[in-house]
Design a protein around this motif. Structure first.
Motif, PDB file in Angstrom:
ATOM      1  N   VAL A  10       0.865  -1.173   0.000  1.00  0.00           N
ATOM      2  CA  VAL A  10       0.000   0.000   0.000  1.00  0.00           C
ATOM      3  C   VAL A  10       0.909   1.232   0.000  1.00  0.00           C
ATOM      4  O   VAL A  10       2.038   1.173   0.475  1.00  0.00           O
ATOM      5  CB  VAL A  10      -0.946  -0.003   1.228  1.00  0.00           C
ATOM      6  CG1 VAL A  10      -0.192   0.149   2.520  1.00  0.00           C
ATOM      7  CG2 VAL A  10      -2.021   1.045   1.118  1.00  0.00           C
ATOM      8  N   PRO A  33      -2.827   0.046  -4.030  1.00  0.00           N
ATOM      9  CA  PRO A  33      -3.846   0.832  -3.329  1.00  0.00           C
ATOM     10  C   PRO A  33      -3.188   1.957  -2.531  1.00  0.00           C
ATOM     11  O   PRO A  33      -2.052   1.815  -2.053  1.00  0.00           O
ATOM     12  CB  PRO A  33      -4.496  -0.185  -2.381  1.00  0.00           C
ATOM     13  CG  PRO A  33      -4.139  -1.520  -2.927  1.00  0.00           C
ATOM     14  CD  PRO A  33      -2.808  -1.348  -3.594  1.00  0.00           C
ATOM     15  N   ALA A  48     -12.987   4.685  -4.835  1.00  0.00           N
ATOM     16  CA  ALA A  48     -12.890   3.988  -3.547  1.00  0.00           C
ATOM     17  C   ALA A  48     -12.327   2.585  -3.701  1.00  0.00           C
ATOM     18  O   ALA A  48     -11.812   2.014  -2.735  1.00  0.00           O
ATOM     19  CB  ALA A  48     -14.261   3.951  -2.877  1.00  0.00           C
ATOM     20  N   SER A  49     -12.398   2.038  -4.891  1.00  0.00           N
ATOM     21  CA  SER A  49     -11.851   0.695  -5.113  1.00  0.00           C
ATOM     22  C   SER A  49     -10.322   0.692  -5.187  1.00  0.00           C
ATOM     23  O   SER A  49      -9.704  -0.371  -5.133  1.00  0.00           O
ATOM     24  CB  SER A  49     -12.427   0.117  -6.413  1.00  0.00           C
ATOM     25  OG  SER A  49     -12.181   0.994  -7.502  1.00  0.00           O
ATOM     26  N   ALA A  50      -9.718   1.878  -5.279  1.00  0.00           N
ATOM     27  CA  ALA A  50      -8.256   1.971  -5.368  1.00  0.00           C
ATOM     28  C   ALA A  50      -7.642   2.840  -4.283  1.00  0.00           C
ATOM     29  O   ALA A  50      -6.427   2.831  -4.100  1.00  0.00           O
ATOM     30  CB  ALA A  50      -7.856   2.536  -6.737  1.00  0.00           C
ATOM     31  N   VAL A  52      -8.236   4.959  -0.253  1.00  0.00           N
ATOM     32  CA  VAL A  52      -8.965   5.214   0.987  1.00  0.00           C
ATOM     33  C   VAL A  52      -8.651   6.639   1.407  1.00  0.00           C
ATOM     34  O   VAL A  52      -7.477   7.019   1.493  1.00  0.00           O
ATOM     35  CB  VAL A  52      -8.529   4.232   2.100  1.00  0.00           C
ATOM     36  CG1 VAL A  52      -9.282   4.528   3.394  1.00  0.00           C
ATOM     37  CG2 VAL A  52      -8.746   2.796   1.663  1.00  0.00           C
ATOM     38  N   VAL A  68      -7.731  -0.831   5.804  1.00  0.00           N
ATOM     39  CA  VAL A  68      -8.700  -0.993   4.711  1.00  0.00           C
ATOM     40  C   VAL A  68      -7.962  -1.103   3.380  1.00  0.00           C
ATOM     41  O   VAL A  68      -8.284  -1.958   2.549  1.00  0.00           O
ATOM     42  CB  VAL A  68      -9.710   0.174   4.692  1.00  0.00           C
ATOM     43  CG1 VAL A  68     -10.560   0.139   3.428  1.00  0.00           C
ATOM     44  CG2 VAL A  68     -10.595   0.140   5.931  1.00  0.00           C
ATOM     45  N   ALA A  69      -6.974  -0.251   3.169  1.00  0.00           N
ATOM     46  CA  ALA A  69      -6.226  -0.264   1.908  1.00  0.00           C
ATOM     47  C   ALA A  69      -5.521  -1.594   1.690  1.00  0.00           C
ATOM     48  O   ALA A  69      -5.409  -2.061   0.550  1.00  0.00           O
ATOM     49  CB  ALA A  69      -5.221   0.888   1.875  1.00  0.00           C
ATOM     50  N   GLU A  71      -6.645  -4.368   2.261  1.00  0.00           N
ATOM     51  CA  GLU A  71      -7.654  -5.323   1.785  1.00  0.00           C
ATOM     52  C   GLU A  71      -8.112  -5.030   0.347  1.00  0.00           C
ATOM     53  O   GLU A  71      -8.806  -5.850  -0.250  1.00  0.00           O
ATOM     54  CB  GLU A  71      -8.862  -5.318   2.723  1.00  0.00           C
ATOM     55  CG  GLU A  71      -8.525  -5.728   4.147  1.00  0.00           C
ATOM     56  CD  GLU A  71      -7.945  -7.127   4.249  1.00  0.00           C
ATOM     57  OE1 GLU A  71      -8.422  -8.028   3.530  1.00  0.00           O
ATOM     58  OE2 GLU A  71      -7.003  -7.322   5.039  1.00  0.00           O
ATOM     59  N   LEU A  72      -7.748  -3.875  -0.181  1.00  0.00           N
ATOM     60  CA  LEU A  72      -8.148  -3.543  -1.550  1.00  0.00           C
ATOM     61  C   LEU A  72      -7.359  -4.367  -2.552  1.00  0.00           C
ATOM     62  O   LEU A  72      -6.203  -4.715  -2.322  1.00  0.00           O
ATOM     63  CB  LEU A  72      -7.912  -2.053  -1.834  1.00  0.00           C
ATOM     64  CG  LEU A  72      -8.771  -1.049  -1.064  1.00  0.00           C
ATOM     65  CD1 LEU A  72      -8.350   0.375  -1.411  1.00  0.00           C
ATOM     66  CD2 LEU A  72     -10.245  -1.266  -1.347  1.00  0.00           C
ATOM     67  N   ARG A  74      -5.204  -5.188  -5.816  1.00  0.00           N
ATOM     68  CA  ARG A  74      -4.181  -4.511  -6.613  1.00  0.00           C
ATOM     69  C   ARG A  74      -4.668  -4.404  -8.055  1.00  0.00           C
ATOM     70  O   ARG A  74      -5.584  -5.106  -8.459  1.00  0.00           O
ATOM     71  CB  ARG A  74      -2.865  -5.289  -6.555  1.00  0.00           C
ATOM     72  CG  ARG A  74      -2.267  -5.335  -5.139  1.00  0.00           C
ATOM     73  CD  ARG A  74      -0.980  -6.125  -5.127  1.00  0.00           C
ATOM     74  NE  ARG A  74       0.067  -5.513  -5.911  1.00  0.00           N
ATOM     75  CZ  ARG A  74       0.943  -4.605  -5.445  1.00  0.00           C
ATOM     76  NH1 ARG A  74       0.889  -4.247  -4.189  1.00  0.00           N
ATOM     77  NH2 ARG A  74       1.866  -4.090  -6.234  1.00  0.00           N
ATOM     78  N   ASP A  76      -6.404  -2.214  -9.712  1.00  0.00           N
ATOM     79  CA  ASP A  76      -7.815  -1.883  -9.843  1.00  0.00           C
ATOM     80  C   ASP A  76      -8.081  -1.195 -11.190  1.00  0.00           C
ATOM     81  O   ASP A  76      -7.435  -0.196 -11.507  1.00  0.00           O
ATOM     82  CB  ASP A  76      -8.240  -0.952  -8.703  1.00  0.00           C
ATOM     83  CG  ASP A  76      -9.666  -0.533  -8.815  1.00  0.00           C
ATOM     84  OD1 ASP A  76     -10.544  -1.384  -8.633  1.00  0.00           O
ATOM     85  OD2 ASP A  76      -9.915   0.654  -9.115  1.00  0.00           O
TER      86      ASP A  76
END
Length: 108
Positions: A10, A33, A48-50, A52, A68-69, A71-72, A74, A76
Protein backbone atom coordinates in the motif's frame (compact mmCIF):
# COMPACT_ATOMS: atom_id res chain seq x y z
CA UNK A 1 10.20 4.53 -8.81
CA UNK A 2 7.59 2.26 -10.46
CA UNK A 3 9.49 -0.85 -9.40
CA UNK A 4 9.59 0.38 -5.79
CA UNK A 5 5.90 1.21 -5.83
CA UNK A 6 4.95 -2.16 -7.30
CA UNK A 7 6.81 -3.82 -4.43
CA UNK A 8 4.66 -2.03 -1.85
CA UNK A 9 1.49 -3.48 -0.35
CA UNK A 10 0.00 0.00 0.00
CA UNK A 11 1.12 3.59 -0.50
CA UNK A 12 0.33 6.15 2.16
CA UNK A 13 0.30 9.76 1.01
CA UNK A 14 -1.35 11.45 3.96
CA UNK A 15 -0.32 15.08 4.20
CA UNK A 16 -1.70 18.12 5.97
CA UNK A 17 -1.04 20.18 2.86
CA UNK A 18 -0.81 18.72 -0.61
CA UNK A 19 -0.54 19.92 -4.17
CA UNK A 20 -2.54 17.77 -6.53
CA UNK A 21 -1.22 14.41 -5.33
CA UNK A 22 0.78 13.07 -8.24
CA UNK A 23 2.36 10.44 -5.99
CA UNK A 24 -1.05 8.90 -5.35
CA UNK A 25 -1.76 8.72 -9.08
CA UNK A 26 1.65 7.14 -9.66
CA UNK A 27 0.96 4.49 -7.03
CA UNK A 28 -2.46 3.68 -8.49
CA UNK A 29 -0.90 3.52 -11.97
CA UNK A 30 1.46 0.89 -10.58
CA UNK A 31 -1.48 -1.09 -9.21
CA UNK A 32 -0.93 -0.21 -5.57
CA UNK A 33 -3.85 0.83 -3.33
CA UNK A 34 -3.34 4.22 -1.67
CA UNK A 35 -4.31 6.06 1.47
CA UNK A 36 -4.72 9.80 0.88
CA UNK A 37 -5.79 12.85 2.83
CA UNK A 38 -9.46 13.56 2.26
CA UNK A 39 -8.43 17.18 1.75
CA UNK A 40 -5.99 16.44 -1.10
CA UNK A 41 -7.24 17.58 -4.51
CA UNK A 42 -6.53 14.13 -5.98
CA UNK A 43 -8.89 12.51 -3.44
CA UNK A 44 -11.94 13.59 -5.45
CA UNK A 45 -10.60 11.78 -8.54
CA UNK A 46 -9.54 8.45 -7.03
CA UNK A 47 -12.15 5.67 -6.88
CA UNK A 48 -12.89 3.99 -3.55
CA UNK A 49 -11.85 0.70 -5.11
CA UNK A 50 -8.26 1.97 -5.37
CA UNK A 51 -7.94 4.54 -2.59
CA UNK A 52 -8.96 5.21 0.99
CA UNK A 53 -9.50 8.79 2.08
CA UNK A 54 -8.66 9.71 5.67
CA UNK A 55 -8.66 12.72 7.96
CA UNK A 56 -4.98 13.74 8.04
CA UNK A 57 -5.37 15.07 11.59
CA UNK A 58 -6.69 11.79 13.01
CA UNK A 59 -4.06 9.11 13.66
CA UNK A 60 -6.70 6.45 14.34
CA UNK A 61 -8.36 7.21 11.00
CA UNK A 62 -5.00 6.90 9.23
CA UNK A 63 -4.35 3.53 10.86
CA UNK A 64 -7.85 2.33 9.97
CA UNK A 65 -7.34 3.58 6.41
CA UNK A 66 -4.11 1.62 6.09
CA UNK A 67 -5.90 -1.53 7.23
CA UNK A 68 -8.70 -0.99 4.71
CA UNK A 69 -6.23 -0.26 1.91
CA UNK A 70 -4.40 -3.52 2.62
CA UNK A 71 -7.65 -5.32 1.78
CA UNK A 72 -8.15 -3.54 -1.55
CA UNK A 73 -7.33 -5.40 -4.73
CA UNK A 74 -4.18 -4.51 -6.61
CA UNK A 75 -4.34 -3.37 -10.23
CA UNK A 76 -7.81 -1.88 -9.84
CA UNK A 77 -9.27 -1.12 -13.32
CA UNK A 78 -11.06 2.05 -12.17
CA UNK A 79 -7.89 3.27 -10.49
CA UNK A 80 -5.89 2.55 -13.62
CA UNK A 81 -8.41 4.46 -15.73
CA UNK A 82 -8.08 7.44 -13.39
CA UNK A 83 -4.29 7.32 -13.58
CA UNK A 84 -4.46 7.03 -17.38
CA UNK A 85 -6.73 10.08 -17.58
CA UNK A 86 -4.15 12.10 -15.63
CA UNK A 87 -1.12 10.90 -17.62
CA UNK A 88 1.28 13.62 -18.69
CA UNK A 89 0.66 13.04 -22.41
CA UNK A 90 -3.10 13.36 -21.88
CA UNK A 91 -2.67 16.56 -19.89
CA UNK A 92 -0.24 17.96 -22.46
CA UNK A 93 -2.77 17.27 -25.25
CA UNK A 94 -5.53 19.01 -23.27
CA UNK A 95 -3.31 22.05 -22.74
CA UNK A 96 -2.30 22.16 -26.40
CA UNK A 97 -5.96 21.96 -27.45
CA UNK A 98 -6.85 24.80 -25.09
CA UNK A 99 -4.00 26.97 -26.35
CA UNK A 100 -5.01 26.32 -29.96
CA UNK A 101 -8.60 27.37 -29.20
CA UNK A 102 -7.39 30.55 -27.49
CA UNK A 103 -5.10 31.35 -30.41
CA UNK A 104 -7.95 30.87 -32.92
CA UNK A 105 -10.26 33.08 -30.83
CA UNK A 106 -7.68 35.86 -30.60
CA UNK A 107 -6.93 35.65 -34.35
CA UNK A 108 -10.62 36.02 -35.24
Amino acid sequence: VPALLRGADVASLVALSEGHGLGALEAVACGVPVVVSQTAPVARDLPASAAVQVDPFNEDAILAGLRVALELARDDPAGQATADAHADVVQARRLADLLERVARTRAA
